[in-house]
Structure formats: C-alpha cells, structure tokens
Write an enzyme that holds these catalytic residues in place. Structure first.
Site, PDB file in Angstrom:
ATOM      1  CE  LYS A 198      -2.031  -4.270   3.070  1.00 26.18           C
ATOM      2  NZ  LYS A 198      -2.266  -5.575   2.417  1.00 26.18           N
TER       3      LYS A 198
ATOM      4  CE1 TYR B 109      -4.218  -1.776   4.684  1.00 23.94           C
ATOM      5  CE2 TYR B 109      -3.708   0.468   4.004  1.00 23.94           C
ATOM      6  CZ  TYR B 109      -3.970  -0.847   3.678  1.00 23.94           C
ATOM      7  OH  TYR B 109      -3.965  -1.243   2.366  1.00 23.94           O
TER       8      TYR B 109
ATOM      9  CB  SER C 291      -0.891   0.016   1.243  1.00 30.57           C
ATOM     10  OG  SER C 291      -1.555   1.256   1.380  1.00 30.57           O
TER      11      SER C 291
END
Length: 336
Positions: free
Chosen positions: A148, A144, A119
């Site tokens: 990643k 998040y 991402s």
C-alpha cells in the site's frame, strides 16, 4: 464523464458504487469477482478481469477510453495481513502489479483523477498513539502494508509526468453496513468473523490478549463503511481543486476501540450469551493503531457520523437479513 471503480463488487467498493449513484455519477466497475458479486453494483457495467494479470494495463486503457472515464477509485487488491506474511511474493505480485496496470491505463487513456484505497498498515508501529499522516518513519511491518505504501509512491510519481491527480485514503478497520444487501461478502474482517463463529455455535476468537494495551487486546480505529464511502466522494471533489496541499489522508474517528470492546458490543447488540476464546497473536498485527482525522476534517470538510454501536447494529442487521447467515437468537446455544 464516468468513474471507474476497481473492486467495485466487494464490500467497500459496492458501498462506494452506491454512494456514487446517489451522487448522480455514471459508474463502471472492474472486478475479478474473487470476493464480490455482480448483483451489488446497481446496474453499473461490469468488466470481469484480474487487473494484476499481464496486459491488464492495456485492457484498462481500452475500457477507460470506451467508457469516457475521467476518474478512477482503486480498491482491487489482496488485503489480509496474516496471508501477506505467509505469501509475500503473491501480495507484491497482486497489489503492486494491480496499481501499475491502473496507472498504465490512466496514462494511456488520459484519465486524470485517482483515489487510491490505501491503508493504516502503511504506518507499521508508529511512535505516537494517534497517528498523523506525516509521521516518520513510515515502516510497515507486513507485506500488505508495504504494497500500500509503495502504491502511494507509484501514484505520486505519475502526477508530474502524466498529469494524474492522486489522493490516497489511509483507513483503519472498516466495519458495519449501509443497505443490508451490501453486507460484507467475505468473512475476513473482525465483526463478520465473530458472527460467523456464532452461526456455527462456536466461541468467537480473540487473537492475543497480551498486547501493551489497556485490556491486552489490539486497539483500532473502527470506521463505518458508509462514512468511508462518503470520504471517497469527498476525495473526488478534492481532486477537482487546482490547489491541493496534501495527497494522503487518514479516514477515521480518532477514537480507539479494543477487540474485547467490540466483542462486548456484539454481545449487547445480538443478545447472544456467548463466551469468547483467546488464541495466539496473528503475525503482523500492531498493538495500537488510531489515526488523526484532523487533515481530512479541515481540508475536505468530511467527518465521521457513526460510532461503534452504529457499526455493530448495522452489521448485525445485514447479517440477519441474509437467509444463509441468519441466526435464531431464541434457540441459539454455544456448542464449544
């Protein structure tokens, strides 16, 4: 040989499964069906499981051996920035354990190629307007993005001891639709969220209009999901090379579009005379995030084909083709 796609019933995963079938590949899917539907994988064999659960690595190894899997495309993860800020431990548990179990499965089965759905959230708030892959420091500003980035580190660490060839694709805001039956099944991304508000006769929301950007709203690099699916096919081919200069690639257009510009495009494409509302910023949203696609353009020969108008038109066509979502444009009116 076979490609295993984790999260293959979801939005991006199903488009990649479709592209793999178009390329003549044999595909199996692992998915917990928390967002996707089994009808979306075009007859691929489906194994229902939570890859973050205890023992999932061993089960994945069994599946990979039984299905003669040589390549894995790993999507299955939690992906909402705001939710990751509210539930950080759950995001670490889900996304890091999921990657751990995929790598255990590959190590124990002998599968050698891994394309990881990374991402642009790994970049945090980078010090440049158009971000290259080697920008430093990489400081994700939400859990998040942290999961990643750590997933990339985990995969990279497994290359030498286990012979796993790894490629991480860092993409930005994925939108649009290929075949209409592959419509985004979750109302989590910007354009489906806008459409969903319109379906309810409510004002679509813009989260923050006081960012340091030209119109005050967040600027992103929007990539059509079909372009993204093609990038995953290109990445699998790239992993066949013995000499590979890089293992991380931006997937994008290199062009920035603001949230307000997306809202204006939705007005144009749908023909609905709605008025949007501005709400408070969401936690964890960087103001400006655009990626340079130069590396993937040069190394893989991949280039984005679709623009923002194509994205909104295809998303609207898929929304309108779904009887549960269809909006009667002629009778529509805004209730608030």
């Amino acid at each position: 040989m076979t490609v295993l796609v984790t999260g293959g019933c979801g939005y991006i995963g199903a488009h990649v499964v479709h592209a793999l079938h178009q390329a003549g590949e044999r595909v199996v899917v692992v998915d917990d069906l928390s967002y996707g539907k089994p009808t979306r994988i075009e007859g691929s064999r489906l194994y229902g499981m939570d890859i973050a659960a205890p023992g999932a690595g061993e089960r994945l190894a069994e599946i990979m051996k039984a299905e003669d899997v040589d390549s894995v495309i790993h999507f299955a993860a939690r992906k909402q920035v705001g939710e990751s800020v509210e539930k950080p431990l759950w995001y670490y548990q889900q996304n890091i354990n999921g990657m751990l179990n995929v790598l255990i499965g590959m190590r124990d089965s002998g599968a050698k190629k891994l394309v990881f759905s990374s991402s642009a959230a790994t970049y945090g708030v980078p010090p440049v307007d158009v971000v290259p892959e080697d920008v430093v420091p990489m400081l994700p500003i939400n859990p998040y993005g942290q999961t990643k980035l750590f997933g990339e580190w985990m995969a990279r660490a497994c290359e030498e001891p286990y012979g796993i060839r790894f490629c991480g694709l860092r993409y930005f805001n994925v939108a649009g639709c290929g075949p209409v039956e592959l419509e985004d099944p979750a109302i989590l991304n910007l354009i489906p969220m806008l459409f969903n508000r319109l379906k309810q006769g409510k004002a679509p929301a813009i989260f923050g209009d006081d960012y340091p950007t030209p119109d005050g709203t967040c600027v992103r690099d929007y990539i059509h999901v079909s372009d993204l699916a093609d990038a995953h096919i290109a990445a699998l081919k790239y992993l066949d090379r013995d000499e590979r200069k890089y293992d991380a690639f931006n997937v994008g257009t290199g062009e920035g579009t603001s949230v307000r510009q997306i809202v204006d495009e939705v007005k144009k494409v749908t023909g609905l005379p709605f008025k949007e509302t501005v709400m408070a910023r969401r936690a964890g949203d960087p103001p400006h995030l655009i990626g340079s696609p130069k590396r993937i353009n040069e190394e893989m020969g991949w280039h984005a084909k679709y623009n923002v108008e194509d994205i909104v038109k295809s998303a609207w066509a898929a929304w309108q083709a779904n009887p549960e979502h269809h909006i009667d444009v002629g009778t529509w009116k805004q209730e608030d």
